[in-house]
Design an enzyme around this catalytic site. Structure first.
Site, mmCIF file in Angstrom:
data_model
loop_
_atom_site.group_PDB
_atom_site.id
_atom_site.type_symbol
_atom_site.label_atom_id
_atom_site.label_comp_id
_atom_site.label_asym_id
_atom_site.label_seq_id
_atom_site.Cartn_x
_atom_site.Cartn_y
_atom_site.Cartn_z
ATOM 1 N N LYS A 13 0.609 -1.170 0.077
ATOM 2 C CA LYS A 13 -0.018 0.210 0.043
ATOM 3 C C LYS A 13 0.761 1.421 0.111
ATOM 4 O O LYS A 13 1.153 1.949 -0.825
ATOM 5 C CB LYS A 13 -0.805 -0.139 1.112
ATOM 6 C CG LYS A 13 -1.746 -1.194 1.360
ATOM 7 C CD LYS A 13 -2.408 -1.553 2.315
ATOM 8 C CE LYS A 13 -1.728 -1.001 3.831
ATOM 9 N NZ LYS A 13 -1.250 -2.877 4.328
ATOM 10 N N ARG A 88 -9.713 0.692 9.175
ATOM 11 C CA ARG A 88 -9.243 -0.088 9.238
ATOM 12 C C ARG A 88 -10.502 -1.669 10.261
ATOM 13 O O ARG A 88 -9.971 -2.372 10.595
ATOM 14 C CB ARG A 88 -8.133 -0.213 9.749
ATOM 15 C CG ARG A 88 -6.379 -1.172 9.570
ATOM 16 C CD ARG A 88 -5.137 -0.554 10.344
ATOM 17 N NE ARG A 88 -4.210 -1.090 9.653
ATOM 18 C CZ ARG A 88 -3.343 -0.329 9.482
ATOM 19 N NH1 ARG A 88 -3.101 0.604 9.143
ATOM 20 N NH2 ARG A 88 -2.343 -1.292 9.456
ATOM 21 N N ARG A 127 11.428 -5.922 5.122
ATOM 22 C CA ARG A 127 11.762 -4.015 4.862
ATOM 23 C C ARG A 127 12.825 -2.973 5.944
ATOM 24 O O ARG A 127 12.835 -3.737 6.741
ATOM 25 C CB ARG A 127 10.665 -3.535 5.479
ATOM 26 C CG ARG A 127 10.386 -1.771 5.035
ATOM 27 C CD ARG A 127 8.489 -1.864 4.870
ATOM 28 N NE ARG A 127 7.981 -2.730 5.992
ATOM 29 C CZ ARG A 127 6.552 -1.894 6.837
ATOM 30 N NH1 ARG A 127 5.905 -1.585 5.447
ATOM 31 N NH2 ARG A 127 5.862 -2.866 7.686
ATOM 32 N N ARG A 162 11.470 -1.666 10.908
ATOM 33 C CA ARG A 162 10.334 -1.382 11.593
ATOM 34 C C ARG A 162 10.224 -1.869 12.916
ATOM 35 O O ARG A 162 10.483 -2.913 13.310
ATOM 36 C CB ARG A 162 9.271 -1.184 11.174
ATOM 37 C CG ARG A 162 8.783 0.127 10.435
ATOM 38 C CD ARG A 162 7.913 -0.089 9.773
ATOM 39 N NE ARG A 162 6.412 -0.353 10.282
ATOM 40 C CZ ARG A 162 5.185 -0.300 9.473
ATOM 41 N NH1 ARG A 162 5.209 0.389 7.993
ATOM 42 N NH2 ARG A 162 4.544 -0.814 10.023
ATOM 43 N N ARG A 173 -0.295 -8.691 13.431
ATOM 44 C CA ARG A 173 -0.530 -7.768 12.918
ATOM 45 C C ARG A 173 -1.900 -8.575 12.019
ATOM 46 O O ARG A 173 -2.787 -7.516 10.770
ATOM 47 C CB ARG A 173 0.534 -7.229 11.841
ATOM 48 C CG ARG A 173 1.031 -6.119 12.663
ATOM 49 C CD ARG A 173 2.109 -5.423 12.337
ATOM 50 N NE ARG A 173 2.349 -4.731 10.968
ATOM 51 C CZ ARG A 173 3.391 -4.872 10.478
ATOM 52 N NH1 ARG A 173 4.323 -5.158 11.311
ATOM 53 N NH2 ARG A 173 3.175 -4.089 9.022
#
Ligand code: AP5
Length: 236
Positions: A13, A88, A127, A162, A173
């Protein structure tokens, strides 16, 4: 253009929203980024939010809705916006509908970034973000270059991972996405505003599919007739 990018953590996203923002000249509004900014500033809101973010849980609806209300009132959001990571929950989706109704700017499209969970895990664990220029990269990408220069400092990017991109928090998550966010897919499908885009393949391939979906929106307008499937499942 007023759109929502829906999709599991790691579905791309943020990556795609950045490209859309630069090509369409409208802001990416990411609640994750807004919350991380509040954490970095050490505000009360940020400190409260951090406890939830570190556990992979959602921050309270009213906090996020308040942030969106403020953000959308800024002049750069006048011509449109790309929501990334918001809404969300069904409560957030209803609040967004009400807010946009007040502004007489209804949401036009919800784009579902559709990606297999095995790929999500790889993308999230790899990431890395540069502390100085915010570039998001991935160590699993063949083009990843740890020595590449940061445009802010002229030295190599100062990449960090992160804090919520560890195995346990990623699992949480993904569970929360399935329980609380996935129901939005049916909700937007019911409103005739859902487009599903295959999020597999290179960043460029996914971007091309997204742009095709948005061209459909431009041709056919808001509401009915935008339930197209823009998928090329053979692309790895
Ligand atoms: P948030 O920051 O929104 O995280 P998320 O939804 O979990 O999404 P991600 O940012 O992890 O993934 P993405 O889909 O943007 O993927 P990306 O493009 O970076 O939220 C974080 C936390 O904040 C939440 O857990 C919650 O606590 C809180 N929060 C946020 N919004 C909230 C809300 N509305 N309500 C309540 N709480 C909220 O890509 C991932 C990686 O893959 C990158 O390395 C990228 O380079 C790579 N990549 C992307 N596309 C490709 C591709 N096509 N091929 C190969 N690699 C790719």
């Amino acid at each position: 253009m007023r759109i929502v990018l829906l999709g599991a953590p790691g579905s791309g996203k943020g990556t795609q929203a950045q490209r859309l923002m630069s090509d369409y000249g409208i802001p990416q509004i990411s609640t994750g980024d807004l919350l991380r900014q509040a954490v970095a500033e050490g505000s009360d809101l940020g400190m409260r939010a951090k406890r939830f973010m570190d556990k992979g849980e959602l921050v309270a609806d009213e906090v996020v809705i308040g942030m969106i209300r403020e953000r959308i009132a800024r002049p750069d959001a006048e011509p449109g916006f790309i929501f990334d990571g918001f809404p969300r929950t069904l409560v957030q989706a209803e609040a967004l509908d009400e807010l946009l109704q007040e502004l007489d700017k209804p949401l036009q499209l919800a784009v579902l970034m559709d990606l297999d969970s095995s790929i999500l895990l790889k993308r999230l664990s790899g990431r890395r973000t540069c502390r100085n220029c915010d570039k998001v990269a991935n160590v699993h990408h063949p083009a990843f270059d740890a020595t590449e220069h940061c445009p802010e400092t002229g030295a190599a990017h100062d990449y960090f991972q992160r804090s919520d991109d560890n195995e346990d928090t990623i699992a949480k998550r993904l569970d929360i996405y399935a329980a609380q966010t996935e129901p939005l897919v049916a909700c937007y499908r019911g409103q005739g505003k859902l487009v599903s885009v295959d999020a597999q393949g290179s960043i460029e391939e996914v971007y091309d599919r997204l742009v095709s979906a948005l061209e459909t929106l431009e041709r056919e307008g808001v509401g009915d007739a935008v339930q197209v499937e823009v998928e090329e499942p053979d692309k790895a």
